[in-house]
Write an enzyme that holds these catalytic residues in place. Structure first.
Site, PDB file in Angstrom:
ATOM      1  N   HIS A  78      46.896  43.146  29.156  1.00 50.52           N
ATOM      2  CA  HIS A  78      45.669  42.598  29.733  1.00 50.52           C
ATOM      3  C   HIS A  78      45.949  41.171  30.204  1.00 50.52           C
ATOM      4  CE1 HIS A  78      41.451  42.283  30.554  1.00 50.52           C
ATOM      5  NE2 HIS A  78      41.257  41.316  29.661  1.00 50.52           N
TER       6      HIS A  78
ATOM      7  N   GLU B  23      46.174  39.437  22.003  1.00 49.58           N
ATOM      8  CA  GLU B  23      46.864  40.657  22.444  1.00 49.58           C
ATOM      9  C   GLU B  23      48.273  40.722  21.875  1.00 49.58           C
ATOM     10  OE1 GLU B  23      47.527  43.370  26.443  1.00 49.58           O
ATOM     11  OE2 GLU B  23      46.977  41.262  26.686  1.00 49.58           O
TER      12      GLU B  23
ATOM     13  N   PHE C 182      34.634  41.483  27.900  1.00 47.81           N
ATOM     14  CA  PHE C 182      33.581  40.773  27.175  1.00 47.81           C
ATOM     15  C   PHE C 182      32.750  41.781  26.383  1.00 47.81           C
ATOM     16  CE2 PHE C 182      33.042  36.725  30.018  1.00 47.81           C
ATOM     17  CZ  PHE C 182      34.250  36.258  29.545  1.00 47.81           C
TER      18      PHE C 182
ATOM     19  N   HIS D 247      42.481  37.776  37.990  1.00 49.38           N
ATOM     20  CA  HIS D 247      41.718  38.750  37.198  1.00 49.38           C
ATOM     21  C   HIS D 247      40.656  39.413  38.067  1.00 49.38           C
ATOM     22  CE1 HIS D 247      39.969  40.875  34.037  1.00 49.38           C
ATOM     23  NE2 HIS D 247      39.816  39.918  33.121  1.00 49.38           N
TER      24      HIS D 247
ATOM     25  N   LYS E 193      48.432  40.065  36.224  1.00 46.83           N
ATOM     26  CA  LYS E 193      47.384  39.090  36.538  1.00 46.83           C
ATOM     27  C   LYS E 193      47.993  37.741  36.903  1.00 46.83           C
ATOM     28  CE  LYS E 193      43.458  40.888  33.837  1.00 46.83           C
ATOM     29  NZ  LYS E 193      44.071  42.030  33.121  1.00 46.83           N
TER      30      LYS E 193
ATOM     31  N   CYS F 106      35.597  43.843  31.856  1.00 46.28           N
ATOM     32  CA  CYS F 106      36.954  43.898  32.396  1.00 46.28           C
ATOM     33  C   CYS F 106      37.728  45.141  31.972  1.00 46.28           C
ATOM     34  CB  CYS F 106      37.719  42.637  31.986  1.00 46.28           C
ATOM     35  SG  CYS F 106      36.829  41.132  32.450  1.00 46.28           S
TER      36      CYS F 106
END
Length: 413
Positions: A303, A314, A399, A340, A335, A163
C-alpha cells in the site's frame, strides 16, 4: 473443486499515461507522474502538487453529450473499461450479457461536480442546478455507466471503502464468479478528487506532502524523509473471467486470481493500527484463501502511501506474517511514481503487479534515499529489478481501518 478465475483484459488511466503500454513503460523506468497542480490556483495551500492525468480526452471513450452530464471519475472508469474489454477481445451480446457484470470501487465520487453545483446554488439559485447533477456524481454511476455502454446485464454494484475500494471490488467480483452468478466481471475502480475542497481537507489533516519545490521526489514510501502522500487521480479496470469461459473463446490469460482477504483495524478513523495488526490479519486471510504459505509469495506490491504511520504499520504487518521470509521478499510501492489514486489505487497496483509477473520485472520504489530503521525490508529501491515472479500479493488499506489483500498467480493450465 473451486471455480478458477483468470484475468483476460487490462485498462488504466493514471498520471503516468493513458493505457497499459504507456503506464508500464513509465513504471519500468521509474518515472514520476507528480507535478504542480494546474487545475486550480493552489498557491494558498500548504500542498501545491498532485498526480494529474495528462492528455486524457473523454471524447475518445464517451459520446460528448453523455460526457457532459457525468463527473470525470466516471469518464476514467468508462475509458479504462473500454481499453480492458478491447484488450480481452470480449464480445458482449444479447446471448451472453446476463452473465457479464460490473463492480467498481470509488472512495468519494463526483466531488468536483458537487463543488461546481454548490457554487451555482449560491450564486444563481436552485433552478440552475442541472437535473443530471445527482446521477452525474453518485459512486455507483461508474459501474452503471459501464453496464450501459456495453449492455452488461449481470451483477452490478459499487464498493465505497476509501483507498481499499477497488481492491475490494476485484475481490467481490471474483467471489461473484466463483459462486456462479456471472461468467465475466468488469471490475476495478476510479477517482477524481483533485479539487480545492479535497486538498484543503487532506492538508488540514497534515497527511499530504508539502515538498512543493521537488514534486517528482515528494512521494517517497518507506524513506526516512517522507512527509505525506500525494493526491492523484485516475483508475483502472481488469476483466475477470471464469477459466472455462475464457478458454472456450481463446482468450489471452494474464494471470489467475487465487486469494482475497479483508479485515478491519478497529483502531482509528484515519490512522492505521501502529503494530499493523489489521494489515497482518488481512494478508493472513488472503494466504489462507489461496491455500498458500508465506514463502510462496514472490513479490508484494505494498500500500506504501509515503506517510510516517502507514509505512511503518505495513512493514510491521508484513513481518508479523512472513517472519524471516519478509526480508527476502521484494516489496515495492508504485505510489512512489503515481501518487495515491485513493479509490482507484488498488486496481492500478494490482495491474502493475500482473504486468510485473508477465514481464519478469519488479517495479521500483523511487525516491528511496534515506533508510528508515523502522522500515528495513527490501523495497526495490530506485531501479526496476529483473526477477521471476509467479505469485504476488497486492495490499490496499483505507480510512476507517478497512483493509484488502489480493493474490494473483502465474497462470498454469
Amino acid at each position: 473443486m473451486a471455480t478458477r478465475v483468470v484475468v483476460t483484459g487490462l485498462g488504466m488511466v493514471t498520471p503516468l499515461g493513458i493505457g497499459v503500454e504507456e503506464n508500464w513503460e513509465a513504471v519500468s523506468k521509474g518515472k514520476s507522474g507528480i507535478g504542480p497542480i494546474t487545475r486550480f490556483d493552489a498557491s494558498s495551500f500548504p500542498c501545491q502538487i498532485a498526480g494529474e492525468v495528462k492528455g486524457f480526452r473523454s471524447e475518445d471513450f464517451l459520446a460528448s453529450k453523455d460526457a457532459r452530464h457525468l463527473d470525470v471519475f466516471i469518464h476514467y472508469a468508462v475509458a479504462s473499461a473500454r481499453m480492458a474489454v478491447e484488450d480481452s477481445k470480449l464480445r458482449i451480446t444479447p446471448k451472453n450479457n446476463e452473465r457479464v457484470g460490473c463492480v467498481t470501487g470509488s472512495g468519494i465520487g463526483g466531488l468536483s461536480t458537487i463543488e461546481f453545483y454548490h457554487k451555482v446554488l449560491l450564486e444563481k439559485g436552485p433552478r440552475r442546478i442541472s437535473p443530471f447533477f445527482i446521477p452525474g456524481i453518485i459512486a455507483n454511476m461508474a459501474p452503471g455507466r459501464i453496464a450501459i455502454e456495453f449492455g452488461a446485464r449481470g451483477p452490478n454494484s459499487c464498493v465505497v471503502t476509501a483507498c481499499a475500494a477497488s481492491s475490494h471490488a476485484i475481490g467481490e467480483s471474483w467471489k461473484i464468479i466463483q459462486r456462479g452468478a456471472a461468467d465475466v466481471m468488469i471490475t476495478g475502480g476510479t477517482e477524481e478528487v483533485l479539487t480545492p475542497l479535497a486538498l484543503g481537507g487532506f492538508t488540514s489533516m497534515k497527511s499530504v506532502s508539502t515538498r512543493n519545490d521537488e514534486p517528482e521526489k515528494a512521494s517517497r514510501p518507506f524513506d526516512r524523509e517522507r512527509d505525506g502522500f500525494i493526491m492523484s487521480e485516475g483508475g483502472g479496470i481488469i476483466i475477470l473471467e471464469e477459466l472455462h469461459h475464457a478458454r472456450e473463446r481463446g482468450a489471452d490469460i494474464y494471470a489467475e486470481i487465487i486469494g482475497y482477504g479483508m479485515s478491519s483495524d478497529a483502531y482509528h478513523i484515519t490512522a492505521p493500527d501502529p503494530e499493523g495488526v489489521g494489515a497482518s490479519i488481512c494478508m493472513k486471510a488472503a494466504l489462507k484463501d489461496a491455500g498458500l504459505n508465506p514463502p510462496d509469495i514472490d513479490y508484494i506490491n505494498a500500500h506504501g502511501t509515503s506517510t510516517k504511520l502507514n509505512d511503518i504499520s505495513e512493514t510491521k504487518g508484513i513481518k508479523s506474517i512472513f517472519g524471516d521470509h519478509a526480508f527476502k521478499i521484494p516489496i515495492s510501492s508504485t505510489k512512489s511514481m503515481t501518487g495515491h489514486l485513493l479509490g482507484g489505487a488498488g486496481v492500478v497496483e494490482a495491474t502493475y503487479s500482473i504486468l510485473a509477473m508477465r514481464n519478469g520485472l519488479i517495479p521500483p520504489t523511487i525516491n528511496y534515499e534515506f533508510p528508515d530503521p523502522e522500515c528495513d525490508l527490501d523495497y526495490v529501491p530506485n531501479k526496476a529489478r529483473e526477477a521471476r515472479v509467479r505469485t504476488i500479493l497486492s495490499n490496499s488499506f483505507g480510512f476507517g481501518g478497512t483493509n484488502s489483500s489480493l493474490i494473483f498467480r502465474e497462470f498454469v493450465p
